[in-house]
Design a protein around this motif. Structure first.
Motif, mmCIF file in Angstrom:
data_model
loop_
_atom_site.group_PDB
_atom_site.id
_atom_site.type_symbol
_atom_site.label_atom_id
_atom_site.label_comp_id
_atom_site.label_asym_id
_atom_site.label_seq_id
_atom_site.Cartn_x
_atom_site.Cartn_y
_atom_site.Cartn_z
ATOM 1 N N GLN A 100 12.949 22.788 71.527
ATOM 2 C CA GLN A 100 11.619 22.227 71.315
ATOM 3 C C GLN A 100 11.745 20.716 71.430
ATOM 4 N N VAL A 101 11.006 20.134 72.357
ATOM 5 C CA VAL A 101 11.164 18.719 72.663
ATOM 6 C C VAL A 101 10.700 17.842 71.509
ATOM 7 N N ASP A 102 9.464 18.011 71.076
ATOM 8 C CA ASP A 102 8.974 17.181 69.984
ATOM 9 C C ASP A 102 7.915 17.938 69.194
ATOM 10 N N GLY A 103 7.452 17.317 68.108
ATOM 11 C CA GLY A 103 6.430 17.930 67.274
ATOM 12 C C GLY A 103 6.984 18.964 66.314
ATOM 13 N N GLU A 104 6.129 19.374 65.397
ATOM 14 C CA GLU A 104 6.475 20.416 64.431
ATOM 15 C C GLU A 104 6.594 21.761 65.134
ATOM 16 N N GLY A 105 7.619 22.544 64.775
ATOM 17 C CA GLY A 105 7.747 23.851 65.402
ATOM 18 C C GLY A 105 9.037 24.558 65.045
ATOM 19 N N VAL A 106 9.195 25.755 65.612
ATOM 20 C CA VAL A 106 10.329 26.625 65.320
ATOM 21 C C VAL A 106 11.067 26.944 66.613
ATOM 22 N N VAL A 107 12.385 26.733 66.609
ATOM 23 C CA VAL A 107 13.250 27.140 67.714
ATOM 24 C C VAL A 107 14.018 28.377 67.265
ATOM 25 N N LEU A 116 6.888 10.556 65.969
ATOM 26 C CA LEU A 116 6.601 9.253 65.367
ATOM 27 C C LEU A 116 6.193 9.458 63.913
ATOM 28 N N HIS A 117 6.931 8.852 63.009
ATOM 29 C CA HIS A 117 6.711 9.018 61.576
ATOM 30 C C HIS A 117 5.786 7.929 61.035
ATOM 31 N N PRO A 118 5.137 8.182 59.901
ATOM 32 C CA PRO A 118 4.262 7.164 59.312
ATOM 33 C C PRO A 118 4.961 5.842 59.021
ATOM 34 N N ASN A 119 6.281 5.875 58.840
ATOM 35 C CA ASN A 119 7.005 4.628 58.576
ATOM 36 C C ASN A 119 7.308 3.841 59.849
ATOM 37 N N GLY A 120 6.858 4.349 61.000
ATOM 38 C CA GLY A 120 7.055 3.663 62.273
ATOM 39 C C GLY A 120 8.298 4.079 63.026
ATOM 40 N N ARG A 121 9.156 4.857 62.399
ATOM 41 C CA ARG A 121 10.375 5.306 63.064
ATOM 42 C C ARG A 121 10.052 6.430 64.041
ATOM 43 N N ARG A 122 10.698 6.408 65.194
ATOM 44 C CA ARG A 122 10.529 7.459 66.188
ATOM 45 C C ARG A 122 11.830 8.236 66.304
ATOM 46 N N THR A 123 11.761 9.524 66.036
ATOM 47 C CA THR A 123 12.941 10.379 66.124
ATOM 48 C C THR A 123 12.872 11.234 67.384
ATOM 49 N N TYR A 124 14.034 11.723 67.806
ATOM 50 C CA TYR A 124 14.164 12.296 69.140
ATOM 51 C C TYR A 124 13.753 13.753 69.246
#
Length: 281
Positions: A250-257, A226-234
């Motif tokens: 990696q399903v969601d959140g910041e991270g490294v695959v 969920l981004h500060p602009n309200g958009r939700r990315t997958y």
């Protein structure tokens, strides 16, 4: 089958980009350093890694001319200092030719590839522009973006790499064209900012289909939350092998695959099921 090319460690750097450029560059640099420390040689940032603005037109304020500007300088320096091949998901590049009088300004949504010396070695301008309207969700990239028209294959870390972006994923003819240009692709790169709605329905199945039909690896790097602009990315950044198997995600959140592109494994698949040689059309 013997293949002289070596395996290459790759990484997708999943982000949740904000409307603040410097915050996004700081986040991306942390992830680059982490992936490089873990042995990745070819790194992919997501689409719009540098800015997810409150309005579509926010990207116009940070648009750069090709070869000049703070974002491109940053990318070059980060690639060189970490000794990695770095593909910058996308950033806005200025349209060189004048638009029609009184027309809304537009930019290219461009993916730039930098080698481990910090040199920009490839540019791809997103060809297919996303348009989706359902309920309260409405997107039309053509309002601000100008479509590119040229498929691009780059040699990165010794691999034939097809550059593509987000909505391109739905158009298999693009990858057939790139395969013909290269002889065959080793790796498809897919930086994206898929919406949650479309991603939940189609993301993984499309990713696996592109890998299976081209008998190559696919490295996908999404915006993931969920981004500060309200958009939700997958999110769901992943590496898919040439058999269509998801090797890391990696399903969601910041991270490294992290994962490995193994040309020998890929060539074994092509030898046992030589579908690319059976094409008729």
């Amino acid at each position: 089958m013997i293949n002289p090319r070596r395996a290459v460690r790759v990484a997708a750097l999943q982000m949740i980009s904000t409307p603040v450029l410097q915050q996004n560059l700081d986040m991306a640099e942390r992830l680059v350093q982490r992936a490089a420390a873990e042995g990745a040689e070819l790194l992919l940032l997501p689409e719009y890694f540098c800015l997810m603005g409150h309005k579509d037109t926010d990207k116009l304020a940070i648009a750069e001319a090709m070869g000049h500007g703070p974002i491109q300088t940053w990318l070059s320096e980060v690639a060189a200092s970490n000794r990695v091949n770095l593909v910058a998901g996308t950033l806005p590049l200025k349209v060189p030719e004048p638009e029609l009088p009184n027309a809304t300004p537009r930019v290219f949504n461009s993916s730039l590839a930098f080698d481990s010396n910090g040199r920009c070695v490839a540019r791809y301008d997103k060809i297919h522009l996303f348009c989706f309207h359902k309920g309260t969700e409405s997107y039309d990239e053509a309002r601000v973006l100008k479509a590119g028209d040229t498929p691009v294959v780059a040699e990165l870390a010794g691999l034939n790499v097809g550059l593509s972006v987000c909505y391109d994923l739905r158009f298999p003819e693009l990858y057939r064209r790139m395969g013909a240009m290269a002889g065959a692709l080793d790796l498809i790169l897919m930086p994206a900012a898929f919406t949650y709605t479309t991603g939940h329905a189609h993301w993984e199945v499309l990713m696996r289909a592109r890998a299976i039909e081209n008998q190559c690896y696919v490295l996908a790097c999404g915006q993931g939350g969920l981004h500060p602009n309200g958009r939700r990315t997958y999110g769901h950044s992943m590496l898919v092998n040439a058999w269509g198997e998801v090797e890391a995600v990696q399903v969601d959140g910041e991270g490294v695959v992290m994962g490995t592109v193994d040309p020998a494994k890929m060539m074994d698949i092509r030898a046992s099921l030589p579908a690319l040689t059976h094409r008729v059309l």
